[in-house]
Design an enzyme around this catalytic site. Structure first.
Site, PDB file in Angstrom:
ATOM      1  N   GLU A 456       0.865  -1.195   0.000  1.00  0.00           N
ATOM      2  CA  GLU A 456       0.000   0.000   0.000  1.00  0.00           C
ATOM      3  C   GLU A 456       0.891   1.231   0.000  1.00  0.00           C
ATOM      4  O   GLU A 456       1.191   1.779  -1.029  1.00  0.00           O
ATOM      5  CB  GLU A 456      -0.951  -0.008   1.193  1.00  0.00           C
ATOM      6  CG  GLU A 456      -2.092  -0.978   0.968  1.00  0.00           C
ATOM      7  CD  GLU A 456      -3.356  -0.627   1.732  1.00  0.00           C
ATOM      8  OE1 GLU A 456      -3.963   0.416   1.460  1.00  0.00           O
ATOM      9  OE2 GLU A 456      -3.721  -1.428   2.604  1.00  0.00           O
ATOM     10  N   GLU A 732      -1.442  -0.937  13.321  1.00  0.00           N
ATOM     11  CA  GLU A 732      -2.680  -0.666  12.588  1.00  0.00           C
ATOM     12  C   GLU A 732      -3.896  -1.147  13.360  1.00  0.00           C
ATOM     13  O   GLU A 732      -4.909  -0.461  13.462  1.00  0.00           O
ATOM     14  CB  GLU A 732      -2.633  -1.380  11.237  1.00  0.00           C
ATOM     15  CG  GLU A 732      -3.919  -1.249  10.436  1.00  0.00           C
ATOM     16  CD  GLU A 732      -3.793  -1.823   9.037  1.00  0.00           C
ATOM     17  OE1 GLU A 732      -3.000  -2.766   8.855  1.00  0.00           O
ATOM     18  OE2 GLU A 732      -4.468  -1.313   8.129  1.00  0.00           O
TER      19      GLU A 732
HETATM   20  C1  BGC Z   1      -5.295   1.380   4.884  1.00  0.00           C
HETATM   21  C2  BGC Z   1      -5.881   2.330   5.878  1.00  0.00           C
HETATM   22  C3  BGC Z   1      -6.972   3.076   5.208  1.00  0.00           C
HETATM   23  C4  BGC Z   1      -8.009   2.062   4.909  1.00  0.00           C
HETATM   24  C5  BGC Z   1      -9.282   2.618   4.415  1.00  0.00           C
HETATM   25  C6  BGC Z   1      -6.357   0.409   4.501  1.00  0.00           C
HETATM   26  O1  BGC Z   1      -5.966  -0.575   3.663  1.00  0.00           O
HETATM   27  O2  BGC Z   1      -4.143   0.780   5.335  1.00  0.00           O
HETATM   28  O3  BGC Z   1      -5.165   2.807   6.866  1.00  0.00           O
HETATM   29  O4  BGC Z   1      -7.411   4.215   5.803  1.00  0.00           O
HETATM   30  O5  BGC Z   1      -7.520   1.041   4.072  1.00  0.00           O
HETATM   31  O6  BGC Z   1     -10.095   1.661   4.044  1.00  0.00           O
END
Ligand code: BGC
Length: 854
Positions: A456, A732
């Protein structure tokens, strides 16, 4: 001696605008010093202004033209008419401000690399003759890809990943380097290495790469000024040649492979006289020069070297290097002796399972670097065009276990000035704070990202929306975020919606589900407002106003007069009660959140309009905020005087966003919030939306001790649970590492995500007790609220006016507090001392003691 220290608003050598704002901090000011007026000297002209302003003051002169340079200095006067000396001069130079300033063309390689895989690092070069010794030389340069430029074998800058990632289709940043010291009369050579980077590399998943284009490109214009006048030379157009260099492949997600056996063929490639006969002539690439803008953010650099704390062996026989800190950067291999062709492979991960790297959380990102040894002497290598998120590196291919100094990690991120610090008597909280600092460092790599390791590393809007207040305290990230906001406006959809991620690499012709997901898209309004509040930057509100307005208009149109429950929402993302594989399924109604954010953005927009002098717009949006607040109450505030959605986040957002009808309702909601926290055993029950708000909501409703109980909880889920599990960054998920010691197997598990660290802002304001009372800390509120058994705490902040700090101690019932107030500012002291009343003090140091009164 009173002496102002002048700075311009950008940290780069050239300004991206002709009228950069100026700021100064007044050193040596006596206590209580206040500015009455200032005098700015720009070249020959002086401008006398009667104003207390000293932060981001407007450029008083006609704007500079491209390349124009002027010496600036300032002197200041206090109310008694005492005048300071002139500050040391600062050179202000404008960059190339017009498309017409460019004669260079973008060039690329006629050679093709495999279009389905990361490309090699391409080397571009040309030579040029200078007849006279330059008195000044500038290299203006950008790329489709990321570049590193050299002149005659010397890097022009220590900047990494230039020109960074922006809304490339609309804004391609140009770096301007002062290269006067690198060019000389006679023959010179420029060499530029260009890799895929964000332009052509992987972004957003395994099969997604080359979003912006398949071809790497370079545009460079070397301008040399000699005693007999300016000559432009060395422009990219003709005369450049290109070849694939010894770096076989380079990609942010995948890593880098370098073949040192081939490197000897390139010795001196950026020096005059190198034989480039086998290199191919470059081809022109079409580029609309209107997209070229001067780089307006801080450069990414190596900012620290971390020597491993341990090197051991994995069960499978590789060397395992532990840095003791989850960090972002890469490993420099040093002093390696190996037979020619030996491949040394470094893999990186944040956590281990069974003593081996746990790479599942990385998904398709390989984070693997390979060095193929030349076999000549002791070899040293560091990848150039990649970065990884890791605490551990696995090394294979070395004859023996490396010494720690042979595998030191180089920490890389946008090189912002650290401004904020926090200490307290509870080491777990200090570590939580430190974790937020490291997560900010790891995720401020040119754009504010969600995470720095898996496939990401994207500019998710919601994450920075909640973290911005914390970020603005820890580092001076004003230009970093304002540059990102320019990308947000550039990538904004035609209907005013905001992409989930900025910059948005997706093809703009592909429709989005919606661009108004609450708390994510609201970054368009909230982040500029935070920059105003924390840095006193009114200009950013003026600049972003069209974007803010277009978003808010899109949002209210999508919602209609009632709130629309059919829109796509992330809800209270990662609410611990949501299923691991469906983080949007929060206990808090996503429509409640959407309505709350609509009111929030409407009122922030109303404030912004007022501040930039658009009073009737301000009235209009202010009234709409009231209307939607009413709609929200009708829907979510039941007749029994209770919220219909009985969650922690619902109460927290209702209280902190001012959505409730009157004090009695607020008190009741505070009471209910406390009950919910108590009955959950002070385990956290909020996701991305509620987490930054819950402690404030408790504090505002007189439930401070409950806020401390939440904050100090160490069982899962809580802020300190990860700390007790050895976390060195913010995770996270509340349980990225589960209590049974297993890595959470859900497909989305990062150990470096700053969003849940947003509580650190509350720690600064409430535990430390320092918050802005006027924008940019021109007046500060000092209101520490000890609790939770803490016996001391301190915060210190380098504001635009100078240092503001608070340090308190609680010794039994004896409370003492030391406060430092920056020159030209005031502080309101609101201290927990029996019998003390609020008082306003001027700059200088102040100490207050007395019996503690909670
Ligand atoms: C990210 C997040 C993001 C989210 C929103 C994720 O895959 O890592 O931090 O805000 O998607 O859906």
């Amino acid at each position: 001696m009173v002496l102002p220290r002048l700075t311009t608003e950008f940290e780069r050598a050239v300004a991206p605008v002709g009228a950069p704002r100026l700021s100064w901090i007044v050193d040596g000011a006596p206590d209580g010093w206040r500015q009455h007026s200032y005098e700015l000297r720009l070249g020959e002209a002086t401008y006398d202004v009667e104003s207390r302003d000293s932060v981001l003051v407007p450029w008083p002169a006609p704007p500079l033209r491209s390349r124009q340079r002027v010496d600036a200095s300032v002197r200041v006067k206090n109310a008694n008419g005492e005048l300071s000396d002139w500050s040391a001069p600062v050179v202000v130079e404008a960059g190339l401000l017009e498309a017409g300033d460019w004669t260079a063309e973008m060039i690329g390689t006629p050679l093709r690399s495999d279009e389905s895989a990361p490309g090699p690092v391409w080397l571009f070069r040309r030579e040029l003759d200078l007849t006279e010794t330059p008195i000044s030389a500038r290299l203006y340069i950008s790329a489709h890809g990321v570049f590193q430029a050299e002149i005659d074998g010397i890097a022009v800058s220590d900047e990494l990943f230039a020109p960074g990632w922006s809304a490339y289709r609309k804004r391609l940043r140009v770096c301007a380097y002062d290269v006067t010291h690198l060019v000389a009369a006679g023959r010179n050579a420029i060499g530029v290495a260009v890799a895929d980077g964000w332009w052509r590399g992987y972004l957003g998943g395994e099969d997604r790469r080359a979003h912006y284009g398949e071809r790497i490109g370079l545009i460079a214009q070397l301008e040399v000024e000699t005693a007999s006048g300016r000559t432009t030379t060395g422009t990219s157009s003709h005369g450049w040649r290109v070849i694939a260099g010894p770096t076989r492949s380079a990609d942010f997600y995948m890593g880098e492979t370098f073949d040192a056996r081939r490197a000897a063929n390139f010795d001196g490639w950026s020096c005059a006289g190198f034989d480039d006969d086998t290199w191919a002539p470059c081809e022109p690439i079409e580029l609309d020069r209107a997209v070229l803008v001067c780089h307006d953010g801080p450069p990414v650099r190596r900012t620290e070297e971390v020597v491993p704390v341990a090197v051991s062996a994995t069960p499978s026989g590789a060397s395992l290097v532990d840095y003791g800190q989850n960090l972002v950067g890469r490993v420099r291999l040093a002093g390696v002796s190996a037979a020619p062709g030996t491949e040394i492979v470094l893999r990186h991960a944040e956590v281990l399972t069974g003593g081996e790297l746990c790479t599942e959380p990385l998904r398709s990102a390989k984070q693997t670097d390979s060095y193929i040894a030349s076999g000549v002497g002791e070899e040293t290598w560091e990848p150039e065009f990649t970065f990884h998120g890791f605490r551990y590196a696995e090394v294979r291919g070395l004859a023996r276990e490396p010494e720690p100094s042979q595998v030191a990690a180089q920490v890389c991120h946008s090189d912002m000035r650290r401004t904020g610090w926090f200490t307290c008597s509870e080491p777990l909280l200090e570590r939580l704070h430190e974790n937020a600092v490291w997560s900010m460092r790891g995720n401020f790599v040119d754009v504010p990202t969600d995470c720095p390791q898996r496939d990401e590393r994207l500019g998710w809007t919601g994450d920075i929306q909640v973290f911005a207040p914390t970020a603005c305290f820890l580092y001076d990230c004003r230009t970093f975020l304002s540059s990102w906001l320019a990308d947000l406006a550039a990538d904004q959809m035609a209907d005013g919606g905001i992409p989930f991620i900025v910059p948005n690499p997706r093809d703009p012709s592909q429709p989005f589900r919606t661009g108004i997901a609450a708390a994510w898209a609201d970054a368009a309004v909230i982040v500029p407002s935070v920059l105003y509040e924390r840095f006193g930057d009114v200009g950013i509100l003026g600049r972003q106003l069209p974007s803010m307005t277009a978003f808010v208009d899109a949002c209210r149109a999508a919602h209609g007069p009632r709130l629309n429950g059919e829109l796509f929402q992330f809800g209270d993302w990662l609410d611990p009660a949501a299923p691991a594989d469906d983080p949007a399924k929060s206990a808090t109604d996503p429509v409640l959140i959407a309505g709350a954010y609509l009111v929030r953005s409407l009122s922030k927009l109303a404030t912004a309009c007022r501040l930039v002098g658009r009073q009737s717009d301000s009235d209009f949006y202010g009234e709409l905020a009231g209307t939607y607040r009413q709609v929200w109450q009708e829907r979510f505030y039941g007749t029994a005087g209770r919220l219909t959605n009985d969650t922690v986040t619902a109460h927290a957002i209702a209280i902190t966003f001012g959505l409730l009808p009157g004090d009695a309702a607020i008190d009741r909601a505070g009471e209910r919030l406390r009950e919910l926290c108590d009955s959950a055993g002070h385990h956290i029950a909020t996701g991305f939306v509620g987490t930054p708000l819950v402690c404030d909501a408790l504090t505002q409703t007189g439930n401070l001790e409950t806020a401390y109980k939440l904050l100090l909880q160490t069982e899962c889920p809580s802020w300190l649970y990860p700390v007790t599990r050895g976390a060195t960054t913010i995770w996270e998920r509340w349980d990225s590492l589960r209590p049974d010691g297993q890595v959470n197997a859900a497909s989305m598990t990062s150990f470096n995500h700053y969003a849940l660290g947003a509580v650190v802002d509350w720690m600064h304001r409430v535990i430390g007790g320092l918050s802005p009372d006027e924008p940019g800390y021109r007046a500060v509120l000092v209101a520490p609220r000890p609790g939770g058994g803490l016996t001391s705490a301190g915060v210190s902040l380098e504001t635009g006016y100078g240092t503001a700090s608070v340090a308190w101690q609680l010794d039994g019932q004896e409370f003492s507090c030391d406060v430092e107030v920056a020159p030209n500012t005031t502080a309101t002291l609101d201290l927990p001392i029996a019998g003390a009343t609020r008082e306003v003090v001027g700059s200088g140091r102040h100490r207050r003691t007395g019996r503690f009164a909670a």
